[in-house]
Design a protein around this motif. Structure first.
Motif, PDB file in Angstrom:
ATOM      1  N   GLN A  22       0.676  -1.137  -0.161  1.00 52.42           N
ATOM      2  CA  GLN A  22       0.088  -0.068  -0.068  1.00 52.42           C
ATOM      3  C   GLN A  22       0.927   1.335   0.148  1.00 52.42           C
ATOM      4  OE1 GLN A  22      -3.634  -0.260  -0.039  1.00 52.42           O
ATOM      5  NE2 GLN A  22      -3.001   1.945  -0.896  1.00 52.42           N
ATOM      6  N   LYS A  23       1.856   1.204   0.929  1.00 49.17           N
ATOM      7  CA  LYS A  23       2.705   2.349   0.716  1.00 49.17           C
ATOM      8  C   LYS A  23       3.518   2.613  -0.463  1.00 49.17           C
ATOM      9  CE  LYS A  23       3.864   2.292   5.877  1.00 49.17           C
ATOM     10  NZ  LYS A  23       4.928   2.096   6.727  1.00 49.17           N
ATOM     11  N   TRP A  24       4.139   1.604  -1.207  1.00 48.57           N
ATOM     12  CA  TRP A  24       4.773   1.845  -2.254  1.00 48.57           C
ATOM     13  C   TRP A  24       3.722   2.120  -3.389  1.00 48.57           C
ATOM     14  CZ3 TRP A  24       9.701   0.018  -4.292  1.00 48.57           C
ATOM     15  CH2 TRP A  24      10.629   0.089  -3.420  1.00 48.57           C
ATOM     16  N   SER A  25       2.575   1.759  -3.365  1.00 50.45           N
ATOM     17  CA  SER A  25       1.628   1.991  -4.229  1.00 50.45           C
ATOM     18  C   SER A  25       1.147   3.607  -4.196  1.00 50.45           C
ATOM     19  CB  SER A  25       0.386   1.247  -4.181  1.00 50.45           C
ATOM     20  OG  SER A  25      -0.832   1.598  -5.076  1.00 50.45           O
ATOM     21  N   ASP A 166      -7.353   2.255  -8.800  1.00 53.37           N
ATOM     22  CA  ASP A 166      -7.278   0.721  -8.636  1.00 53.37           C
ATOM     23  C   ASP A 166      -6.664   0.184  -7.324  1.00 53.37           C
ATOM     24  OD1 ASP A 166      -8.291   0.788 -11.433  1.00 53.37           O
ATOM     25  OD2 ASP A 166      -6.347   0.316 -12.189  1.00 53.37           O
ATOM     26  N   PRO A 167      -7.228  -0.822  -6.996  1.00 52.41           N
ATOM     27  CA  PRO A 167      -6.661  -1.543  -5.479  1.00 52.41           C
ATOM     28  C   PRO A 167      -4.890  -1.579  -5.695  1.00 52.41           C
ATOM     29  CG  PRO A 167      -8.583  -2.641  -6.712  1.00 52.41           C
ATOM     30  CD  PRO A 167      -8.202  -1.788  -7.692  1.00 52.41           C
ATOM     31  N   ALA A 168      -4.460  -1.498  -4.761  1.00 56.02           N
ATOM     32  CA  ALA A 168      -3.177  -1.845  -4.606  1.00 56.02           C
ATOM     33  C   ALA A 168      -2.594  -3.336  -4.734  1.00 56.02           C
ATOM     34  CB  ALA A 168      -2.486  -0.921  -3.332  1.00 56.02           C
ATOM     35  N   THR A 169      -3.480  -3.992  -4.320  1.00 59.30           N
ATOM     36  CA  THR A 169      -3.093  -5.592  -4.220  1.00 59.30           C
ATOM     37  C   THR A 169      -4.526  -6.244  -4.609  1.00 59.30           C
ATOM     38  OG1 THR A 169      -4.126  -5.792  -1.935  1.00 59.30           O
ATOM     39  CG2 THR A 169      -1.760  -5.111  -2.338  1.00 59.30           C
ATOM     40  N   TYR A 170      -3.925  -7.789  -4.933  1.00 61.98           N
ATOM     41  CA  TYR A 170      -4.970  -8.640  -5.406  1.00 61.98           C
ATOM     42  C   TYR A 170      -4.350  -9.962  -4.885  1.00 61.98           C
ATOM     43  CZ  TYR A 170      -2.194  -9.356  -9.410  1.00 61.98           C
ATOM     44  OH  TYR A 170      -1.193  -9.612 -10.305  1.00 61.98           O
ATOM     45  N   GLU A 171      -5.161 -10.907  -4.486  1.00 64.23           N
ATOM     46  CA  GLU A 171      -4.760 -12.229  -4.068  1.00 64.23           C
ATOM     47  C   GLU A 171      -4.385 -13.092  -5.222  1.00 64.23           C
ATOM     48  OE1 GLU A 171      -4.037 -12.963  -0.865  1.00 64.23           O
ATOM     49  OE2 GLU A 171      -4.868 -10.852  -0.757  1.00 64.23           O
ATOM     50  N   MET A 172      -3.239 -14.081  -5.389  1.00 62.29           N
ATOM     51  CA  MET A 172      -2.690 -14.767  -6.412  1.00 62.29           C
ATOM     52  C   MET A 172      -3.922 -15.558  -6.763  1.00 62.29           C
ATOM     53  SD  MET A 172      -0.333 -15.555  -8.154  1.00 62.29           S
ATOM     54  CE  MET A 172       0.558 -17.095  -9.160  1.00 62.29           C
TER      55      MET A 172
END
Length: 184
Positions: A22-25, A166-172
């Motif tokens: 989240q921070k890097w995003s 857009d979201p910062a992450t998503y699950e594999m």
């Protein structure tokens, strides 16, 4: 003189892959980051033992460079605890891709660097050499079979197509490459 080995990844050991992503995003526009939680290898060695720590990873791009975050959930010995025994966080390793994995592994051994971890997972070999005396961290060599190169290219395309909000992450497990569309 050795041939040039272009780096494709830099990796950081962190307390929380979710917070780091989240921070890097937010600050650099990196990602989105693919979260791989509690990864387990098909084969694994740490300094000659089969001890495998419980780790989670986040993978995303910032421009042409893959960024990896690593979070360790236990206190087992690992290449991450080698650098951060008291739970600190920071730079951990650089990585580059190889086609002839056995020859490149032997090259590092011949140079006198310790093979700290070797693994086989997701149908690809990877090895980490303790190169702290060279670069302040570890150096990973990573195999380059077509299916892995396709995954890396997909992550990069997601980064390039990313839009504000857009979201910062998503699950594999939520990663989808292509969805069939019925013919008209």
């Amino acid at each position: 003189m050795s041939k040039t080995q272009p780096l494709f990844q830099q990796a950081y050991f962190v307390k929380s892959i979710d917070e780091a992503a989240q921070k890097w995003s937010d600050s650099l526009g990196a990602g989105p980051f693919c979260m791989v939680r509690h990864h387990h290898c098909d084969e694994f060695t740490y300094r000659g033992t089969k001890e495998e720590a419980d780790v989670s990873y986040a993978f995303g791009y910032l421009g042409d460079q893959m960024i990896q975050f690593i979070e360790q959930h236990d206190d087992k010995n690992s290449i991450y605890r080698d650098m951060y025994p008291d739970g600190g966080e920071g730079f951990h390793h650089i990585a580059y891709l190889v086609t002839d994995f056995a020859a490149e592994r032997q090259r590092w051994l011949d140079m006198g660097y310790d093979l700290a971890t070797e693994l086989y997972a997701d149908e690809v070999n990877a090895a980490y050499f303790d190169t702290r005396s060279l670069n302040g961290g570890f150096t990973e060599i990573h195999g380059d079979p077509p299916h892995i190169m396709g995954l890396f290219a997909h992550w990069k395309r997601l980064h390039e197509a990313r839009k504000e909000g857009d979201p910062a992450t998503y699950e594999m497990e939520d990663l989808s490459f292509y969805k069939r569309v019925p013919l008209l």
